[in-house]
Design a protein around this motif. Structure first.
Motif, PDB file in Angstrom:
ATOM      1  N   GLU A  52      50.745  52.081 124.530  1.00  0.00           N
ATOM      2  CA  GLU A  52      51.980  52.775 124.900  1.00  0.00           C
ATOM      3  C   GLU A  52      51.839  54.303 124.861  1.00  0.00           C
ATOM      4  N   GLU A  53      50.609  54.783 124.941  1.00  0.00           N
ATOM      5  CA  GLU A  53      50.327  56.227 124.887  1.00  0.00           C
ATOM      6  C   GLU A  53      50.858  56.864 123.602  1.00  0.00           C
ATOM      7  N   ARG A  54      51.032  56.035 122.557  1.00  0.00           N
ATOM      8  CA  ARG A  54      51.579  56.542 121.293  1.00  0.00           C
ATOM      9  C   ARG A  54      50.770  56.103 120.087  1.00  0.00           C
ATOM     10  N   TYR A  55      50.236  54.907 120.148  1.00  0.00           N
ATOM     11  CA  TYR A  55      49.599  54.311 118.979  1.00  0.00           C
ATOM     12  C   TYR A  55      48.088  54.188 119.179  1.00  0.00           C
ATOM     13  N   PRO A  56      47.331  54.340 118.072  1.00  0.00           N
ATOM     14  CA  PRO A  56      47.753  54.576 116.691  1.00  0.00           C
ATOM     15  C   PRO A  56      48.362  55.978 116.518  1.00  0.00           C
ATOM     16  N   MET A  57      49.450  56.048 115.753  1.00  0.00           N
ATOM     17  CA  MET A  57      50.200  57.292 115.569  1.00  0.00           C
ATOM     18  C   MET A  57      50.087  57.775 114.128  1.00  0.00           C
ATOM     19  N   ARG A  58      49.600  58.996 113.956  1.00  0.00           N
ATOM     20  CA  ARG A  58      49.581  59.603 112.628  1.00  0.00           C
ATOM     21  C   ARG A  58      51.007  59.983 112.234  1.00  0.00           C
TER      22      ARG A  58
END
Length: 364
Positions: free
Chosen positions: A217-223
């Protein structure tokens, strides 16, 4: 009949008299963001004494008052996200929201929380009095003010229907195992958060995990910005310092049942303060926090008619819904079931959502 059973019977009588049985959930870090700036002023201008008591405590420590933080003209990551500021802000917003729940409509039968939300749940239940809550939350929130220990990242563990994806679960377990075999790397499960897994680790471990986990989703993995390695062995020293700084005498028998991050129930008349102190300042600091299990126990053991998620924000709404779906509570078996039911008569009420807030408070 035990006192717990008698009180449970009393709760059920209240429900029969027309009140809705509510499970109340306290949020953790990361829920006071740009959109929440001014939350205290917007909703809680009538609680100046409560807010001033927190600020007097913080001023004595040379910390910035939360009224000032909440009243800033612009949200600042540097100012609003450090633990010593974020924890106090979130506690104040959540506790003030709890005060506003309409007790004529709702019978609060149990409380729980996610991560830092456990400290807030202790305050909601009366296991910490007002002064004790300030002390615990401010002390633990300020423990890494001189520098973060490790960090956290979040990754989905569900499919598009908000149901557990066993392939993602297996992948996360595999990555954790592989990363910990690399020299100098540490990576752990930090929080089971509904349809997400939060990982904690040192910088080398988190970097390795980012390289091994597929981008989604162009987000994860998310810091998670300004988050330390909470609920992992990396915080052994923080746990030791917390136990030294915060005595058992701060803790009291809760006035409401509480469910912790293992799914254990702390009863109103049967909680051991030594064990509660040890769990709060040792186990839950250094071991995984299973919010999904806490929610499962909360709904199965106390059979609420609704779930109220305290503000600020609504970042916990999705994970709460995902745990309810996993347990088929309210008959929900998918994201679509949840979305359609919420349009008709919301059973998941997020006080950080202005439209739903009215349902919980009976006032705008």
């Amino acid at each position: 009949m035990t006192q717990e059973a008698k009180m449970m019977k009393s709760d059920q009588a209240g429900s029969a008299a027309g009140k809705l049985r509510a499970l109340v959930v306290a949020p953790g870090r990361g829920c006071y963001n740009k959109e929440e700036l001014g939350y205290l002023a917007r909703y809680h201008g009538d609680k100046s004494d409560f807010i001033e008591a927190i600020d007097a405590y913080r001023r004595d420590l040379g910390q910035r008052p939360i009224a000032d933080l909440d009243g800033q003209g612009k949200y600042s990551f540097k100012l609003h996200t450090p633990g010593e500021n974020a924890s106090a802000l979130i506690y104040a917003c959540a506790m003030a929201d709890f005060m506003d729940i309409d007790r004529e409509r709702f019978e609060i039968v149990v409380v729980t929380g996610n991560s830092m939300g456990w400290y807030i749940a202790l305050a909601l239940a009366g296991a910490l009095d007002e002064r004790g809550a300030f002390e615990v939350i401010n002390t633990m929130g300020s423990m890494m003010s001189d520098g973060l220990i490790g960090g956290q990242m979040i990754y989905p563990e569900m499919d598009e229907n908000w149901r557990r994806d066993n392939a993602k679960t297996a992948l996360l377990d595999k990555v954790i195992d592989e990363v910990n075999q690399e020299a100098g790397c540490e990576l752990y499960t930090s929080i089971h958060l509904g349809g997400y897994r939060v990982l904690a680790g040192n910088e080398a471990g988190l970097t390795q995990a980012e390289a091994r986990l597929p981008k989604l989703e162009e987000r994860y993995p998310m810091r998670l910005y300004n988050h330390g390695a909470f609920h992992s062995p990396l915080l052994q020293e923080i746990a030791r310092r917390g136990q030294q700084a915060l005595p058992v005498s701060l803790f009291h028998q809760p006035k409401l049942p509480m469910v912790d991050g293992r799914g254990q129930i702390w009863g109103r008349f049967s909680s051991d303060m030594e064990r509660l102190h040890n769990y709060t300042l040792d186990h839950q600091v250094v071991a995984p926090y299973d919010f999904s299990q806490a929610m499962a126990v909360g709904v199965k053991e106390f059979a609420p008619d609704c779930v109220i998620v305290l503000g600020p924000g609504n970042t916990l709404g999705g994970p709460v819904a995902q745990t309810l779906i996993a347990n088929q509570w309210f008959g929900w078996q998918s994201k679509q079931d949840f979305s359609e039911a919420q349009k008709q008569a919301p059973k998941l009420i997020a006080m950080g959502n202005p439209a739903q807030r009215l349902l919980a408070t009976g006032k705008a």
